[in-house]
Motif scaffolding. Structure first.
Motif, PDB file in Angstrom:
ATOM      1  N   TYR A 118      28.621 -48.694 -39.736  1.00  0.00           N
ATOM      2  CA  TYR A 118      27.436 -49.397 -39.578  1.00  0.00           C
ATOM      3  C   TYR A 118      28.099 -51.042 -40.182  1.00  0.00           C
ATOM      4  CZ  TYR A 118      22.428 -51.117 -40.844  1.00  0.00           C
ATOM      5  OH  TYR A 118      21.857 -51.497 -40.756  1.00  0.00           O
ATOM      6  N   SER A 167      20.977 -45.600 -39.368  1.00  0.00           N
ATOM      7  CA  SER A 167      21.911 -45.784 -40.589  1.00  0.00           C
ATOM      8  C   SER A 167      21.102 -44.966 -41.709  1.00  0.00           C
ATOM      9  CB  SER A 167      22.149 -47.444 -41.358  1.00  0.00           C
ATOM     10  OG  SER A 167      21.109 -48.003 -41.150  1.00  0.00           O
ATOM     11  N   GLN A 168      20.204 -44.737 -41.477  1.00  0.00           N
ATOM     12  CA  GLN A 168      18.763 -44.067 -42.720  1.00  0.00           C
ATOM     13  C   GLN A 168      18.839 -42.515 -41.593  1.00  0.00           C
ATOM     14  OE1 GLN A 168      18.725 -45.409 -46.138  1.00  0.00           O
ATOM     15  NE2 GLN A 168      19.972 -47.182 -45.649  1.00  0.00           N
ATOM     16  N   SER A 169      19.260 -42.217 -40.975  1.00  0.00           N
ATOM     17  CA  SER A 169      18.234 -41.017 -40.632  1.00  0.00           C
ATOM     18  C   SER A 169      19.273 -40.188 -40.625  1.00  0.00           C
ATOM     19  CB  SER A 169      18.752 -41.330 -39.100  1.00  0.00           C
ATOM     20  OG  SER A 169      17.908 -39.521 -38.538  1.00  0.00           O
ATOM     21  N   ALA A 170      19.392 -38.816 -41.167  1.00  0.00           N
ATOM     22  CA  ALA A 170      19.864 -38.145 -42.269  1.00  0.00           C
ATOM     23  C   ALA A 170      19.918 -36.829 -40.812  1.00  0.00           C
ATOM     24  CB  ALA A 170      19.789 -36.803 -43.347  1.00  0.00           C
ATOM     25  N   VAL A 217      27.489 -42.604 -43.456  1.00  0.00           N
ATOM     26  CA  VAL A 217      27.565 -43.689 -42.900  1.00  0.00           C
ATOM     27  C   VAL A 217      28.854 -44.914 -43.390  1.00  0.00           C
ATOM     28  CG1 VAL A 217      26.237 -46.244 -42.866  1.00  0.00           C
ATOM     29  CG2 VAL A 217      25.197 -43.433 -42.442  1.00  0.00           C
ATOM     30  N   GLU A 267      29.648 -48.558 -44.102  1.00  0.00           N
ATOM     31  CA  GLU A 267      29.648 -50.026 -44.397  1.00  0.00           C
ATOM     32  C   GLU A 267      30.814 -50.308 -43.685  1.00  0.00           C
ATOM     33  OE1 GLU A 267      26.808 -51.322 -47.600  1.00  0.00           O
ATOM     34  OE2 GLU A 267      25.432 -50.472 -46.424  1.00  0.00           O
ATOM     35  N   TYR A 311      28.130 -43.065 -47.357  1.00  0.00           N
ATOM     36  CA  TYR A 311      26.922 -43.008 -47.357  1.00  0.00           C
ATOM     37  C   TYR A 311      26.682 -41.718 -47.417  1.00  0.00           C
ATOM     38  CZ  TYR A 311      24.236 -45.958 -45.546  1.00  0.00           C
ATOM     39  OH  TYR A 311      23.030 -47.084 -44.703  1.00  0.00           O
ATOM     40  N   GLN A 312      25.880 -40.728 -47.024  1.00  0.00           N
ATOM     41  CA  GLN A 312      25.119 -39.939 -46.373  1.00  0.00           C
ATOM     42  C   GLN A 312      23.734 -40.435 -46.576  1.00  0.00           C
ATOM     43  OE1 GLN A 312      26.219 -36.693 -48.800  1.00  0.00           O
ATOM     44  NE2 GLN A 312      27.483 -35.650 -46.705  1.00  0.00           N
ATOM     45  N   PRO A 313      23.223 -40.681 -45.283  1.00  0.00           N
ATOM     46  CA  PRO A 313      21.891 -40.937 -45.020  1.00  0.00           C
ATOM     47  C   PRO A 313      20.832 -39.799 -46.017  1.00  0.00           C
ATOM     48  CG  PRO A 313      22.748 -40.703 -42.682  1.00  0.00           C
ATOM     49  CD  PRO A 313      23.944 -40.389 -44.030  1.00  0.00           C
TER      50      PRO A 313
END
Length: 328
Positions: free
Chosen positions: A252, A304-307, A313, A315, A326-328
């Protein structure tokens, strides 16, 4: 002090993401150290021959990201007890092809037969795309939804999931027909444990068409909005293909506009090496075309915020370095 706190937070996030706990940290570090030693010869050669970068420059990324990621995928394959399909979603310049190849090196070292497959390998043939262009003159470039043979992809991934062997894997030659590209000889692969399936919209879902009413540039005119809605509708045909994925990683960019600068840098390198390349104006037209078809702010940012869709994700900064994982 603030920098150290940020580094500590990043380490904590990575540990949580890759399943490292206080109870198993020493075991995991030893496992990673052994894997590093085993992978290094092939990795060094890859850096020198493919990336043209000194291996020492890439060692921190190998240690912090690629090795634990490879170990995580291997663990997921073990739990699944059938071939595992890892999707990698990333726009041009995010490093998805490099990551795919390095992960493949790592997984091979761990004893897994790994196949790299690109969404590009599923393009329709040159003759089929000529017919498609006659039907829809807006499809002037290969790449947007609608230019791929989805049934071919479904067939390949389903055969792999069922453990069939050998498998005929399609390949695409981008240089054929003066750069228009065409299918080339397929690979015949015997036995696959893990597939790394990468592409610029792998896993991307359709969105609410109403969002195009107030879309960001370059979706400006009524014709732009119609094209964006049509491409959004085409995405529904790809959903059965995305259902074959067992996991999805999103590379991302913290600023989607970086892809324009990255493309210009890539073309300048090609021209400097004596190859033909696009002018800056041509590159802008090219990139804007793809932003009109699937705009990153509308399609990628929500992921990027959809688990439910994305498992990890990563960056990417403007200088191509990796940021938060990170994991969303």
């Amino acid at each position: 002090m603030e920098f150290r706190q940020q580094e500590a937070l990043a380490d904590t996030l990575r540990a949580k993401t890759f399943g490292i706990t206080s109870a198993n940290v020493e075991e995991k570090m030893q496992e990673r150290s052994h894997l590093l030693q085993a992978v290094l010869p092939a990795f060094n050669q890859f850096c020198q021959t493919s990336l043209h970068i000194a291996p020492e420059q890439m060692l921190p990324v190998l240690w912090d990201l690629w090795l634990p990621l490879g170990m995580k995928i291997a663990a997921q394959r073990q739990q699944l007890k059938r071939p595992f399909i890892q999707g990698i979603l990333g726009s041009q310049g995010t490093g998805k092809t490099t990551m795919s190849l390095v992960i493949e090196l790592i997984l091979q070292q761990l004893g897994y037969r790994t196949l790299s497959l690109s969404l590009d390998d599923l393009y329709k043939t040159y003759s089929d795309r000529l017919a498609l262009l006659e039907h829809d003159p807006r499809l002037i470039w290969r790449g947007p939804p609608g230019t791929h043979d989805i049934d071919l992809g479904l067939d390949v991934l389903e055969q792999i999931r069922q453990g069939k062997s050998p498998i005929t894997v399609p390949r695409f030659d981008k240089s054929a027909h003066a750069g228009a590209g065409d299918r080339t000889n397929p690979d015949i692969i015997t036995g696959v444990d893990i597939v790394i399936f990468e592409g610029w919209f792998v896993g991307v879902r359709p969105i609410n068409p109403d969002l195009f009413d107030c879309a960001p540039p370059p979706i400006v005119t009524d014709a732009d909005k119609t094209f964006a809605r049509d491409m959004n509708h085409q995405l529904t045909k790809y959903l059965p293909l995305w259902e074959k994925l067992d996991s999805l990683i999103l590379l991302y960019p913290i600023d989607y506009r970086c892809s324009l600068a990255w493309r210009k840098q890539a073309e300048q390198k090609m021209i400097a090496a004596g190859k033909s390349g696009m002018t800056d104006a041509q590159i802008e037209d090219f990139v804007n075309y793809f932003w009109r078809s699937l705009h990153p702010e509308l399609f990628i940012k929500p992921l990027s915020q959809s688990a439910e869709i994305v498992d990890l994700v990563i960056e990417v900064h403007p200088d191509h370095s990796f940021g938060k994982v990170y994991q969303p």
